[in-house]
Design an enzyme around this catalytic site. Structure first.
Site, mmCIF file in Angstrom:
data_model
loop_
_atom_site.group_PDB
_atom_site.id
_atom_site.type_symbol
_atom_site.label_atom_id
_atom_site.label_comp_id
_atom_site.label_asym_id
_atom_site.label_seq_id
_atom_site.Cartn_x
_atom_site.Cartn_y
_atom_site.Cartn_z
ATOM 1 N N ASP A 102 0.856 -1.174 0.000
ATOM 2 C CA ASP A 102 0.000 0.000 0.000
ATOM 3 C C ASP A 102 0.901 1.236 0.000
ATOM 4 O O ASP A 102 2.119 1.138 0.179
ATOM 5 C CB ASP A 102 -0.980 -0.001 1.191
ATOM 6 C CG ASP A 102 -2.188 0.908 0.926
ATOM 7 O OD1 ASP A 102 -2.137 1.703 -0.036
ATOM 8 O OD2 ASP A 102 -3.185 0.835 1.676
HETATM 9 C C1 BGC Z 1 -5.031 3.290 0.226
HETATM 10 C C2 BGC Z 1 -5.270 2.236 -0.816
HETATM 11 C C3 BGC Z 1 -5.150 2.817 -2.199
HETATM 12 C C4 BGC Z 1 -3.796 3.464 -2.341
HETATM 13 C C5 BGC Z 1 -3.517 4.029 -3.718
HETATM 14 C C6 BGC Z 1 -3.767 4.091 -0.040
HETATM 15 O O1 BGC Z 1 -3.678 5.195 0.790
HETATM 16 O O2 BGC Z 1 -4.957 2.680 1.492
HETATM 17 O O3 BGC Z 1 -6.515 1.655 -0.623
HETATM 18 O O4 BGC Z 1 -5.361 1.839 -3.160
HETATM 19 O O5 BGC Z 1 -3.693 4.507 -1.381
HETATM 20 O O6 BGC Z 1 -4.255 5.148 -3.985
#
Ligand code: BGC
Length: 719
Positions: free
Chosen positions: A267
């Site tokens: 993530d």
């Molecule tokens: C979130 C994810 C997301 C990623 C990319 C993160 O902050 O937890 O769910 O896919 O950002 O945007």
């Protein structure tokens, strides 16, 4: 054949090129923005070199066919080996045509429409150049304080699994390589992100492995069984170790046991976050832990590009581990057909035709009507068109009904509640009444005036979209007090009041449910929200949504969920003492509104629950039948829910577990005989030694309209 080509490509790559392939950067890095001085703040501090950008493997958050074509074209010219970029974005509940938030979609219990919504999202995203979506999010949720509950389909492992499958099918279709209108799906956040302690985002998760397997893993597993191409790590810890650096979780459970051989992405920033988590002293150690755990792509931090080479040279990391990761990324590019056509579905001419088409908006409207849940109705709904209506509240004319993760959706193009109501009646006055979190005398006065001549007051209330979603946690889960005050003021008029709620979590609805005549939970219904709400309020569509997350009586009960365990001293037991039972002294144990709950404009009666036998064996199945009659005035849809309870297990068993459901449609006066077939594998659970099997013994089977209102019979499983 192609695999050989990929291997030979891999052999031509230098170690630096391989490592850069594992880096994911956001779009500004690829737009020449760096030279234009547009990369500022934390992004500028990352210190990414032009070399890394030229060789990196994927881009985060790009959209728009022209933009993506331009980036890809430049990249193909600059990349020594002509390896195309992968474009990944969060297309969670629609691209530009925004569908209801996933928690609302869960309440539809409609897997077909859910699949269709994902298919439409994929079509719009792919024509705009996107290859991979960071969805579905399938984290099981039990704590409405957590802002991200709106991204999940709820608190039940079986239902979440069914939705996970539907989303993956919708995004990916059957043939990802040739069907360029689809995108690869990335299930997230592995694992158990939904169990953040105290409902505070990014917080610790610490649970037994048995609990993890029983409730949290099934939906990820279901997504993988459906062929989901990617997995994203979670921000939280699992077994005391951050998921992103957790070898046991990723290598042993995900890769070996769950047999996932696709791309694993961290993530956003989660590799580097191992430092504040306190399991890595520096970026190098964090990178070492992530690559050792099998994380292929590092999103938005530079541990890999800055340190992997050094780690290989120091023989801390074997180059073969990096090769494996690169190969998986190349395989995904190959699967998406990018070596043949790096632009895939991106199509500047088609884009305006496909995006927000009438058909897509129609599907969004339909799903929004099915996702809303009627929570109360004291014979006031459906509204008669001749009634004079006062529409009052901060959501009366607000386009903030798309919900979090609708970054490409336009609030200006969303149908507001006022617009929806106006399509049904012109006898309408409107006032804001208050802001989301504040109220003034002038606003109250205006509201009282607008309502003075009305036959019915429609309240448009809720949380603005920043109050839920990522980092949108709340300790108080009531409506903001300004809105509760507004309800109080309007009560002085003594007119019927209907509240429509726009929000992202189960709320403590005291002050709303008890103070109004009807309540419709519309969640964040998306682009067609106002139309869908009006369809329901005026009875053009009969409400059919059913809650997939319990609505607490009070935040102090949280987590409160239907499939909990009994205790040794349960409330209501025949021999229960007055005091020494498992209970609160000041509030009930039960939620205000249970899992599976939702009203309709008609009534369904259940009768004649029958089992085909009083016993079953491992080889046999059991038929469970029930008669459902629509004995109300109009046609309607009902979600017939089947639960079981295992009376005595090797480990404790939930008081009820959803095992199946059927969504049926009955005309007024129509009766249907519904049959479910239960087999032994639906009675299995994880034992203390983690074995997944059933035990002989007595079970109760419940069928009903929600998790509390059921009919029941018992049977025995014999071995
Ligand atoms: C979130 C994810 C997301 C990623 C990319 C993160 O902050 O937890 O769910 O896919 O950002 O945007």
């Amino acid at each position: 054949m192609r695999e050989n080509k990929l291997l030979s490509l891999l052999n031509q790559m230098t170690l630096d090129e391989k490592i850069a392939q594992l880096m994911q950067l956001a779009t500004p890095f690829f737009k020449g923005a760096k030279e234009q001085g547009q990369i500022t703040g934390p992004m500028a501090e990352m210190g990414v070199t032009d070399d890394t950008i030229q060789n990196s493997g994927s881009v985060l958050g790009a959209s728009g066919a022209q933009e993506i074509i331009n980036i890809q074209r430049t990249h193909m010219e600059e990349n020594r080996l002509g390896i195309p970029l992968l474009f990944m974005s969060d297309i969670v509940h629609g691209f530009k045509t925004i569908f209801p938030v996933p928690l609302a979609i869960g309440c539809s219990w409609d897997l077909e429409l859910t699949e269709k919504s994902a298919e439409i999202a994929a079509r719009e995203a792919s024509v705009s150049g996107v290859h991979v979506t960071f969805a579905p999010m399938v984290d099981l949720v039990r704590d409405p304080r957590w802002g991200r509950v709106m991204e999940s389909t709820g608190e039940d492992p079986y239902l979440n699994s069914e939705f996970a499958r539907a989303f993956v099918r919708g995004f990916q279709g059957e043939e990802l390589t040739t069907d360029v209108e689809r995108v690869a799906a990335c299930v997230k956040h592995f694992a158990a992100y939904g169990a953040a302690e105290g409902g505070r985002d990014y917080n610790t998760v610490d649970m037994s492995e048995r609990e993890l397997r029983e409730n949290y893993l099934p939906a990820y597993q279901a997504a993988l069984e459906e062929g989901c191409e990617m997995v994203m790590t979670a921000f939280n810890t699992v077994f005391g170790i951050p998921a992103t650096g957790n070898k046991r979780l990723m290598r042993q459970l995900l890769r070996e046991e769950m047999e996932f051989d696709g791309v694993l992405i961290s993530d956003w920033g989660a590799v580097k976050e191992m430092i504040p988590h306190g399991v890595a002293e520096n970026e190098k150690e964090a990178a070492y832990k992530a690559i050792s755990a099998g994380v292929d792509i590092e999103m938005m931090t530079t541990g890999y590009v800055n340190h992997l080479k050094e780690l290989v040279e120091e023989k801390m990391v074997d180059e073969s581990i990096i090769d494996e990761a690169v190969l998986r990324i190349l395989q995904l590019k190959e699967k998406l057909g990018l070596f043949e056509n790096p632009y895939r579905g991106a199509n500047v001419e088609l884009e305006p035709e496909v995006i927000m088409s009438a058909a897509h908006r129609k599907a969004a409207r339909e799903l929004a009507t099915k996702s809303s849940v009627l929570l109360k109705n004291e014979s006031i709904l459906p509204l008669k068109k001749e009634k004079k209506v006062a529409l009052i509240g901060p959501f009366a004319e607000s386009g903030d009904i798309l919900g979090p993760w609708s970054w490409l959706g336009s609030r200006d193009e969303a149908v507001t509640m006022k617009e929806g109501i106006l399509s049904k009646t012109s006898r309408l006055t409107v006032a804001k009444g208050c802001d989301i979190e504040s109220i003034t005398d002038a606003q109250t006065e205006e509201a009282l005036k607008a309502a003075s001549d009305a036959d019915v007051i429609l309240l448009a209330l809720g949380e603005d979209s920043d109050m839920s979603g990522e980092a949108g946690c709340r300790a108080n889960i009531q409506l903001p007090s300004a809105q509760l005050q507004l309800i109080n003021y309007l009560q002085s008029l003594n007119k019927p009041m209907v509240a429509v709620l726009f929000n992202g979590r189960p709320l403590d609805l005291h002050g709303v449910l008890d103070q109004t005549d009807a309540v419709l939970e519309a969640w964040y219904p998306g682009t067609e929200g106002g139309n869908a709400v009006a369809d329901l309020l005026y009875g053009d569509v009969n409400p059919s949504g059913r809650l997939t997350m319990s609505f607490p009586y009070h935040v102090g009960q949280v987590p409160v969920y239907y499939n909990h365990f009994n205790t040794g001293r349960p409330q209501g037991a025949p021999d229960a003492q007055e005091r020494y039972v498992s209970q609160y002294l000041d509030i009930p144990n039960e939620p205000l509104l249970p899992f599976g709950f939702g009203l309709s404009y008609t009534t369904f009666t259940y009768s004649d629950l029958k089992l085909s036998s009083a016993t079953m064996t491992e080889e046999q199945t059991l038929d469970i039948s029930i008669t459902v009659t629509n004995d109300g005035p109009v046609a309607g849809e009902e979600v017939v829910q089947l639960y079981i309870h295992d009376h005595s297990g090797e480990v404790i068993r939930p008081v009820k577990e959803l095992k199946d459901f059927q969504k049926i449609s009955l005309d007024a006066g129509e009766t249907a005989d519904i049959t479910f077939t239960l087999s032994e594998n639906q009675l299995r659970y994880h034992h203390s030694d983690l074995q997944y099997k059933s035990d002989p013994g007595t079970f109760t089977v419940f069928i009903g309209r929600n998790s509390q209102d059921t009919m029941e019979q018992t049977f025995r499983l014999e071995k």
